[in-house]
Design a protein around this motif. Structure first.
Motif, PDB file in Angstrom:
ATOM      1  N   GLN A   1      22.215   5.022  42.430  1.00  0.00           N
ATOM      2  CA  GLN A   1      23.634   5.293  43.174  1.00  0.00           C
ATOM      3  C   GLN A   1      24.456   6.488  43.033  1.00  0.00           C
ATOM      4  OE1 GLN A   1      24.571   2.930  45.900  1.00  0.00           O
ATOM      5  NE2 GLN A   1      22.619   2.131  45.582  1.00  0.00           N
ATOM      6  N   SER A   2      23.761   7.661  43.004  1.00  0.00           N
ATOM      7  CA  SER A   2      24.453   9.110  42.784  1.00  0.00           C
ATOM      8  C   SER A   2      23.829   9.956  43.786  1.00  0.00           C
ATOM      9  CB  SER A   2      23.783   9.366  41.381  1.00  0.00           C
ATOM     10  OG  SER A   2      22.560  10.036  41.318  1.00  0.00           O
TER      11      SER A   2
ATOM     12  N   LEU B   1      22.068   0.964  52.904  1.00  0.00           N
ATOM     13  CA  LEU B   1      22.786  -0.088  52.007  1.00  0.00           C
ATOM     14  C   LEU B   1      22.850   0.464  50.859  1.00  0.00           C
ATOM     15  CD1 LEU B   1      20.990  -3.637  53.308  1.00  0.00           C
ATOM     16  CD2 LEU B   1      23.465  -2.830  53.617  1.00  0.00           C
ATOM     17  N   THR B   2      21.748   0.845  50.181  1.00  0.00           N
ATOM     18  CA  THR B   2      21.944   1.143  48.548  1.00  0.00           C
ATOM     19  C   THR B   2      22.819   2.579  48.529  1.00  0.00           C
ATOM     20  OG1 THR B   2      19.920   2.637  49.013  1.00  0.00           O
ATOM     21  CG2 THR B   2      19.815   0.307  48.149  1.00  0.00           C
ATOM     22  N   GLY B   3      22.873   3.218  49.553  1.00  0.00           N
ATOM     23  CA  GLY B   3      23.958   4.664  49.306  1.00  0.00           C
ATOM     24  C   GLY B   3      25.341   4.247  49.659  1.00  0.00           C
ATOM     25  N   SER B   4      25.541   2.795  49.930  1.00  0.00           N
ATOM     26  CA  SER B   4      27.164   2.383  50.130  1.00  0.00           C
ATOM     27  C   SER B   4      28.047   2.841  49.063  1.00  0.00           C
ATOM     28  CB  SER B   4      27.133   1.085  50.718  1.00  0.00           C
ATOM     29  OG  SER B   4      26.671   0.174  49.710  1.00  0.00           O
ATOM     30  N   TYR B   5      27.563   2.674  47.807  1.00  0.00           N
ATOM     31  CA  TYR B   5      28.319   2.912  46.572  1.00  0.00           C
ATOM     32  C   TYR B   5      28.559   4.507  46.730  1.00  0.00           C
ATOM     33  CZ  TYR B   5      26.665  -1.607  44.826  1.00  0.00           C
ATOM     34  OH  TYR B   5      26.547  -3.014  44.625  1.00  0.00           O
ATOM     35  N   VAL B   6      27.719   5.338  46.615  1.00  0.00           N
ATOM     36  CA  VAL B   6      28.193   6.575  46.738  1.00  0.00           C
ATOM     37  C   VAL B   6      28.948   7.128  47.930  1.00  0.00           C
ATOM     38  CG1 VAL B   6      27.067   9.065  46.946  1.00  0.00           C
ATOM     39  CG2 VAL B   6      25.753   7.202  45.632  1.00  0.00           C
ATOM     40  N   LEU B   7      28.663   6.573  48.972  1.00  0.00           N
ATOM     41  CA  LEU B   7      29.698   6.831  50.222  1.00  0.00           C
ATOM     42  C   LEU B   7      31.019   6.363  49.889  1.00  0.00           C
ATOM     43  CD1 LEU B   7      30.115   8.006  52.885  1.00  0.00           C
ATOM     44  CD2 LEU B   7      29.640   5.724  53.969  1.00  0.00           C
ATOM     45  N   SER B   8      31.155   5.148  49.462  1.00  0.00           N
ATOM     46  CA  SER B   8      32.452   4.491  49.249  1.00  0.00           C
ATOM     47  C   SER B   8      33.207   5.327  48.198  1.00  0.00           C
ATOM     48  CB  SER B   8      32.267   2.965  48.544  1.00  0.00           C
ATOM     49  OG  SER B   8      31.801   2.289  49.481  1.00  0.00           O
ATOM     50  N   GLY B   9      32.745   5.893  47.027  1.00  0.00           N
ATOM     51  CA  GLY B   9      33.149   6.473  45.828  1.00  0.00           C
ATOM     52  C   GLY B   9      33.767   7.982  46.455  1.00  0.00           C
TER      53      GLY B   9
ATOM     54  N   PRO C   1      23.290   0.700  39.863  1.00  0.00           N
ATOM     55  CA  PRO C   1      24.347  -0.181  40.487  1.00  0.00           C
ATOM     56  C   PRO C   1      25.207  -0.701  39.318  1.00  0.00           C
ATOM     57  CG  PRO C   1      22.425  -0.636  41.775  1.00  0.00           C
ATOM     58  CD  PRO C   1      21.850   0.274  40.579  1.00  0.00           C
ATOM     59  N   HIS C   2      24.745  -1.263  38.216  1.00  0.00           N
ATOM     60  CA  HIS C   2      25.279  -1.805  37.373  1.00  0.00           C
ATOM     61  C   HIS C   2      26.307  -0.638  36.556  1.00  0.00           C
ATOM     62  CE1 HIS C   2      22.538  -0.128  34.204  1.00  0.00           C
ATOM     63  NE2 HIS C   2      21.542  -0.691  34.841  1.00  0.00           N
ATOM     64  N   HIS C   3      26.004   0.506  36.672  1.00  0.00           N
ATOM     65  CA  HIS C   3      27.024   1.527  36.237  1.00  0.00           C
ATOM     66  C   HIS C   3      28.293   1.545  36.914  1.00  0.00           C
ATOM     67  CE1 HIS C   3      23.549   4.172  34.661  1.00  0.00           C
ATOM     68  NE2 HIS C   3      23.418   3.012  33.836  1.00  0.00           N
ATOM     69  N   TRP C   4      28.379   1.033  38.384  1.00  0.00           N
ATOM     70  CA  TRP C   4      29.420   1.014  38.918  1.00  0.00           C
ATOM     71  C   TRP C   4      30.706  -0.117  38.963  1.00  0.00           C
ATOM     72  CZ3 TRP C   4      31.014   4.531  42.846  1.00  0.00           C
ATOM     73  CH2 TRP C   4      30.307   5.647  43.254  1.00  0.00           C
TER      74      TRP C   4
END
Length: 390
Positions: free
Chosen positions: A232-233, A356-364, A295-298
């Motif tokens: 997720q980077s 789905l997996t890129g949702s953290y990157v987009l959210s950040g 993901p656990h880094h988030w």
């Protein structure tokens, strides 16, 4: 005192339930134990191959020394203690965040803390941290305490020591420089340098291996996979999207833009919204520009969600409350769907799963952009009013 006991007992109960539900896992904790055991046995930490997943030790020699107590007890005891400490750390983080609001009653603050913990525990980064036996929540607490509650003359040294365990918190050194806290940046640098020196004194061969190049070898982290759905980077997303494109130059260019702009936004956020908000924004920058952010880094989604929820409650804007709910959903469901798909139906892992997996990157990224736009509008209005008054 009674409030602290209640929180501790709740943490113990949550740890017991978690251990009962998740009888397997702890793959990262096993790596930590094996790293500590290698230190005690005077064998190479970076030659380790651990478990069915053939994981390698990716942390610093200083971290391996810190993990030696885990090698002195059985795996079952290590799991129980690690989950308990992690949940207590989670409760402490929430307690600090809740303290930003005007909750004067300790009993009320305790109640709010426990309710927020219940809401936070199901989030995928948090559950995965506990399930894998990861250290992320403990490091999150250490950084927040150091930069917000530590004595001023020592502030920064704890963050530097944390960076000596896991390198990604080094992002806080330029953040401290940008916010003109030069002494804290110096202390962070000295704390980090101290961990490196201690490693060379006590584990010279491992230190030569690690600082000689192992720390930059992403193959050790991704187990031989250049592109991974779970990274997720910015780099992780580019490796999935670019195909034959020159991903590395593009990644470096993006890191320069996002890193520089993001740190300025984080400094702006600290000035306008307080230190906790600035720290959280800085951490998001670090997650985006890191070569690998699992993901656990988030777990930094914890302060992001709590701080936004507090603001939404304070301004009482329906749209912001809905936004908090959407963000909670993003850090809750997509990770479980992606994991289940890759484990049960790997042939179905296509572009939709990448979204789905890129949702953290987009959210950040959107969080940083929203902060920049919001504070920019405030400053523009203030300047306009100032010109109008003149």
């Amino acid at each position: 005192m009674a409030c602290g006991v209640l929180i501790a007992l709740s943490g113990a109960l949550a740890a017991f339930i978690f251990n009962a539900v998740y009888a397997r896992g702890w793959i990262d904790l096993e790596v930590y134990r094996e790293g500590g055991a290698a230190v005690l046995q005077r064998t190479s930490v970076y030659d380790l191959i651990v478990g069915e997943n053939r994981l390698k030790f990716t942390y610093s020699p200083f971290a391996a020394m810190l993990f030696t107590p885990l090698a002195l007890v059985g795996m079952e005891v290590s799991v129980a203690l690690w989950v308990l400490i992690s949940i207590l750390a989670l409760e402490a983080v929430i307690w600090i965040l809740i303290g930003r609001t005007a909750v004067k009653s300790r009993s009320r603050r305790t109640t709010h803390t426990l309710l927020v913990v219940i809401a936070i525990l199901p989030l995928y980064p948090v559950t995965l941290t506990l399930w894998n036996g990861q250290i992320g929540i403990i490091l999150l607490l250490a950084i927040i305490v150091d930069l917000t509650h530590g004595k001023k003359k020592w502030r920064g040294i704890g963050t530097g020591i944390v960076a000596g365990i896991k390198l990604t918190p080094l992002i806080f050194i330029p953040y401290l420089l940008v916010t003109r806290r030069f002494r804290a940046a110096l202390m962070a640098g000295l704390g980090f340098l101290g961990t490196v020196i201690l490693g060379f004194l006590l584990l010279p061969a491992d230190s030569r291996d690690y600082w000689g190049g192992a720390f930059f070898d992403t193959q050790r982290v991704v187990a031989g996979q250049d592109a991974d759905f779970f990274n997720q980077s910015l780099r992780g997303m580019l490796m999935l999207m670019t195909g034959s494109w020159p991903a590395v130059p593009l990644w470096l260019a993006l890191c320069a833009v996002v890193g520089t702009g993001g740190l300025l936004v984080a400094a702006w956020t600290a000035k306008k919204a307080g230190e906790l908000a600035g720290i959280t924004a800085c951490a998001i920058v670090g997650l985006l520009v890191s070569p690998v952010s699992w993901p656990h880094h988030w777990v930094w989604c914890i302060p992001l969600l709590v701080l936004w929820a507090q603001r939404a409650q304070r301004v009482d804007v329906t749209l912001e409350k809905v936004g908090v709910g959407v963000l909670w959903f993003i850090f809750f469901l997509p990770g479980y769907i992606a994991l289940a798909t890759l484990l049960i139906y790997p042939s179905h892992a296509g572009m939709w799963l990448m979204s789905l997996t890129g949702s953290y990157v987009l959210s950040g990224f959107l969080a940083l952009l929203a902060l920049a736009v919001y504070f920019g509008r405030i400053d523009w209005r203030q300047r306009r009013h100032g010109l109008g008054d003149a």
